[in-house]
Design a protein around this motif. Structure first.
Motif, mmCIF file in Angstrom:
data_model
loop_
_atom_site.group_PDB
_atom_site.id
_atom_site.type_symbol
_atom_site.label_atom_id
_atom_site.label_comp_id
_atom_site.label_asym_id
_atom_site.label_seq_id
_atom_site.Cartn_x
_atom_site.Cartn_y
_atom_site.Cartn_z
ATOM 1 N N VAL A 272 0.823 -1.212 0.000
ATOM 2 C CA VAL A 272 0.000 0.000 0.000
ATOM 3 C C VAL A 272 0.853 1.256 0.000
ATOM 4 N N ARG A 273 2.097 1.132 0.453
ATOM 5 C CA ARG A 273 3.001 2.273 0.379
ATOM 6 C C ARG A 273 4.437 1.769 0.374
ATOM 7 N N LEU A 274 5.317 2.621 -0.136
ATOM 8 C CA LEU A 274 6.759 2.382 -0.119
ATOM 9 C C LEU A 274 7.385 3.495 0.705
ATOM 10 N N GLN A 275 8.177 3.123 1.708
ATOM 11 C CA GLN A 275 8.735 4.121 2.613
ATOM 12 C C GLN A 275 10.246 3.979 2.711
ATOM 13 N N LEU A 276 10.885 5.061 3.150
ATOM 14 C CA LEU A 276 12.327 5.052 3.376
ATOM 15 C C LEU A 276 12.662 6.139 4.377
ATOM 16 N N THR A 277 13.836 6.038 4.955
ATOM 17 C CA THR A 277 14.376 7.121 5.764
ATOM 18 C C THR A 277 15.692 7.558 5.129
ATOM 19 N N SER A 278 16.048 8.823 5.345
ATOM 20 C CA SER A 278 17.273 9.356 4.759
ATOM 21 C C SER A 278 17.896 10.337 5.739
ATOM 22 N N ASN A 279 19.196 10.224 5.916
ATOM 23 C CA ASN A 279 19.908 11.129 6.818
ATOM 24 C C ASN A 279 19.616 12.577 6.433
ATOM 25 N N ARG A 280 19.365 13.413 7.423
ATOM 26 C CA ARG A 280 18.980 14.791 7.129
ATOM 27 C C ARG A 280 20.097 15.583 6.444
ATOM 28 N N ALA A 281 21.329 15.051 6.466
ATOM 29 C CA ALA A 281 22.435 15.723 5.784
ATOM 30 C C ALA A 281 22.465 15.434 4.288
ATOM 31 N N ARG A 282 21.626 14.525 3.819
ATOM 32 C CA ARG A 282 21.643 14.121 2.414
ATOM 33 C C ARG A 282 20.696 14.988 1.570
ATOM 34 N N GLY A 283 21.068 16.229 1.386
ATOM 35 C CA GLY A 283 20.207 17.127 0.630
ATOM 36 C C GLY A 283 19.969 16.660 -0.798
ATOM 37 N N ASP A 284 21.019 16.219 -1.476
ATOM 38 C CA ASP A 284 20.872 15.751 -2.855
ATOM 39 C C ASP A 284 19.953 14.538 -2.922
ATOM 40 N N ALA A 285 20.094 13.628 -1.965
ATOM 41 C CA ALA A 285 19.252 12.430 -1.948
ATOM 42 C C ALA A 285 17.791 12.809 -1.723
ATOM 43 N N HIS A 286 17.556 13.770 -0.855
ATOM 44 C CA HIS A 286 16.175 14.191 -0.601
ATOM 45 C C HIS A 286 15.535 14.744 -1.865
ATOM 46 N N ARG A 287 16.284 15.548 -2.610
ATOM 47 C CA ARG A 287 15.745 16.088 -3.862
ATOM 48 C C ARG A 287 15.514 14.980 -4.881
#
Length: 206
Positions: free
Chosen positions: A164-179
């Motif tokens: 029903v959903r796909l989730q992940l977490t990402s280190n808050r320092a990973r600005g490029d990854a977040h974008r």
């Protein structure tokens, strides 16, 4: 099946392998034991990591040593913990350790990896939630569509398994990854928190 096993998830022998995306030629498949040293090297090459991984000789994730990214490196130089973890993951029908490979000479070169897990929840009327972690692309190939091709496969497989959903977490320092994830349609809808219970990752940024 265990209590957390999503009973709608097909067995492991039903895991598809991509035939290669038209834009990148990346083939996504389930990891083999021979890929293990390369996977650890890709994780260890990450500039933002929680612990320093131990990479065997001849398996470097640095772009200056592309031979270290090949999947034919033997795993006998790996710490036993990595091998035991691989065996346990490979035996779990609800977890896929994936690699993305590109043609390279007479063989193929592993250039990306991630781990995809399917979790049964009571929420969503007993639905399945997919969780992707440890998404890594070889540094010298970032920006060439490799990560997008890998994540496209992950999204398609999650849909195929009825998540029903796909989730992940990402280190808050990973600005490029977040974008990058936002371009794929992910939303920063929750706040993730971690509590470290061992000494190896004590004090890590998370």
């Amino acid at each position: 099946m265990s209590a957390r096993t999503p009973d709608r998830v097909p067995p492991r022998d039903d895991v598809p392998s991509s035939g290669g995306t038209p834009r990148t030629g990346l083939v996504v498949r389930e990891a083999r034991r021979a890929d293990l040293a390369t996977i650890v090297a890709l994780i260890a090459a990450d500039a933002i990591r929680e612990v320093r991984e131990t990479v065997p000789a001849g398996a470097s994730g640095e772009p200056s040593e592309p031979a270290g990214l090949r999947h034919d490196v033997a795993d006998d130089g790996l710490e036993p913990g990595y091998v035991a973890a691989f065996d346990e993951i490979a035996a779990d029908p609800n977890t896929l350790l994936l690699v993305g490979e590109l043609p390279a000479g007479r063989g193929a070169e592993v250039v990306a990896t991630c781990q995809l897990t399917f979790l049964r929840h009571l929420m969503y009327h007993g639905g399945v939630v997919a969780q992707v972690e440890a998404v890594r692309t070889a540094a010298h190939l970032r920006g060439h569509g490799i990560g997008t091709a890998l994540m496209d496969w992950v999204v398609a497989e999650s849909r195929r398994r009825g998540a029903v959903r796909l989730q992940l977490t990402s280190n808050r320092a990973r600005g490029d990854a977040h974008r990058f994830y936002e371009r794929l349609g992910f939303k920063a809808s929750h706040v993730g928190m971690k509590l470290y219970l061992g000494t190896d990752a004590a004090g890590a940024a998370g």
